[in-house]
Write a protein that holds these residues in place. Sequence first.
Motif, PDB file in Angstrom:
ATOM      1  N   ALA A   1      11.757  26.396  30.619  1.00 37.30           N
ATOM      2  CA  ALA A   1      12.560  27.770  30.473  1.00 37.30           C
ATOM      3  C   ALA A   1      12.730  28.476  31.781  1.00 37.30           C
ATOM      4  O   ALA A   1      13.498  29.229  32.045  1.00 37.30           O
TER       5      ALA A   1
ATOM      6  N   ASP B   1      10.178  36.062  31.178  1.00 35.23           N
ATOM      7  CA  ASP B   1      10.446  36.602  32.421  1.00 35.23           C
ATOM      8  C   ASP B   1      10.130  38.163  32.798  1.00 35.23           C
ATOM      9  O   ASP B   1      10.786  38.790  31.735  1.00 35.23           O
TER      10      ASP B   1
ATOM     11  N   THR C   1      13.294  31.897  27.765  1.00 36.67           N
ATOM     12  CA  THR C   1      13.362  32.283  29.242  1.00 36.67           C
ATOM     13  C   THR C   1      13.153  33.849  29.280  1.00 36.67           C
ATOM     14  O   THR C   1      12.619  34.288  30.056  1.00 36.67           O
TER      15      THR C   1
END
Length: 687
Positions: free
Chosen positions: A425, A666, A662
């Motif tokens: 991811a 992040d 993701t």
Amino acid sequence: MRHILVLLFWLVQALTVSAETLTRAEIEPFIIPPYALGEPVNDKGVWSLRNSGGAEAGYVFETAPMAPLPGFSGAPINMLVMLDLDGRFLDVRLIAHNEPIFVSGLGEAPFRKFMEQYRGQSINTPMVVGTPYGDGGAGSGLVYLEGVAKATASVRIAHESILAATLQVAREKMQGIQSAPPAHPDPAHDEPLDWQALVDQGIARNLRVSNAELDQAFAGTVWADDDAEAQADPDGVYLDLWLVDIGPPSIARAVLDDEAFADLQRFMAVSSFDEPFLLIDAGRHGLVSADFVRNTAPDLLGAEQDGLPIALRDADMIFGTRPDVPEGTAMILRTDRRLGFDPARDWLLQVKAVREHGMFQPEVGSATFTLTHATPERFYARAGVVEVLPPWREAIRNRQTDLMVLAIALPALLLLLGPGMDRLAAARHFTAIRLAILAIVTGFVGWWGQGQLSIVTPLAVLRTAWEGGSFAYLLYDPVSLLIWAATILGFVLWGRGLFCGWLCPFGALQEFAHHLGRLLRLPQWDPPPLWDARLKGLKYLLLAGLVLTVFVAPDQVDTVVEVEPFKTAITTFFLRDWVFVAYAAGWLLLGMVTFKGFCRYVCPLGALMAIGGLLRGRDWIARRKECGSPCQLCRVRCKYGAIKPSGQISYSECFQCLDCVTIHNDAAQCVPLILAAKGRPMRAAAK
């Protein structure tokens, strides 16, 4: 529940379904003249077959009453078989079936063409559907029937039904039929021979016809005086033919020079099923006509064994012979032993003499001369009783390469989406990697491997369980079965997401359509949240309707499952009637503006996958306390609408696209992480 699902896939029941037999009026149109339908011989749909003189010539029977193997619709495939008294198939006709791939996919023409391959085949010769694998068929005497692309599992089921029913009739009515193991040249047999020894032992046989004998063959016909050379020299030689079977190495070495012998061995290493013959004519016949084309069937030569023709073909070899071998027009012919030819038993070589009468558009007449030949048994080996693999093992063998690729790719995907999920991811080119995997799934699993799962299979399992029958047909399609196994494992690990997000070829096509729409800058449209929730319930209603159809109108199942466009887009690659193509294409066009609309709202298989996802043992997508309150970023970005306002994941709608993973991991996208890096707490949304 998981154990019940696994049991359903592997359980083989001993029960059978009943079938009504056809009446005389229904069978008679299928009988091929000069045969006629006789009287019924039992209550299982077996009738006697009569020849033009009224004598018994064989049997006619249906397959469904005696071998009701369920097809992929859950119903048996019924065929009518005509069998002569020697155990050879006269004909096999399709009577009734509900196989989805043929009903409204490929059409029945390829299914009927498949059945034409049985004509002339003997039940004494083992037959399998597929192609020879490696050297496994060498000397085995197996007959390989060519299957139907995209419908291999269905034709295997039909084949097993035909054989099961036919062997029942043979055991009951034709006990005299015996099965002889096929013969093939024994490479270990070494015997010093020369030409004279071959002649003395009858291994090399001669057919000699004089001009006078030729004239006698045409006597009393319009061609009687059409060979001036024969009339001028009655004692002259028209045909002086020598025939030698050079399949056994000891015999070939006795007639061919060293270079030719080496060439023949190389040829037989490649064409291990072929039996080669050396023919030499020292007369004026010449073996073939002036119009003969190399590497084709000889136009003036034929052969038969047991009253059935033997297919001869030119081996297209240039060769030399030993000095003591007669000279003349020489050629090497070959025939395929898999078609039932036994070189150790008597067979007939037929040589045709042709004459023409008249100058313009002449009448052509012919006379045939025959030569009986057999090579002694000592030059051959017999493999013993040929063991035909069970259908499921034969299916696995024919898909061995595909299964090996999947056996590597599926665990790799499981590892990638399991322990490697966070790293995947977080990959810089995650979208490109995902699309590449989906492209492979579409091409290899879908179009090549025909592994597109369908609601047809669960419905067939349900029907078989309800009516009583065998689940063995599931094993006829090992690629799909392996995908099902991975999908069921995915239920436990992630829910529906593994299949719907990563292994569904049509789902992948819809995702490609979405990206194409974005590339073309088409306006995107999604239903409002309220309608989105309502429409997601539609697929469950469709699934319930399909299940109900199994019980109230089972013959209509193959029609109602057309709500899935999978057969059109994947199985037949859009080669169907325009209405089906338009339906499938319409969903892909809609996918350009509405993300995966079919998958989210209509797919009955997706509804079943969501139910199967209840086996999920954990919530595998990490969440923070700020998710949903106040942060809504993942929910807004989720194209599937699988994240609730509270931030919780609705796993029944999650396709495991990893977009939210993701964002969650992040530090440049996740709002709580961004604020935490700046030392600013995130305030909860007002209640």
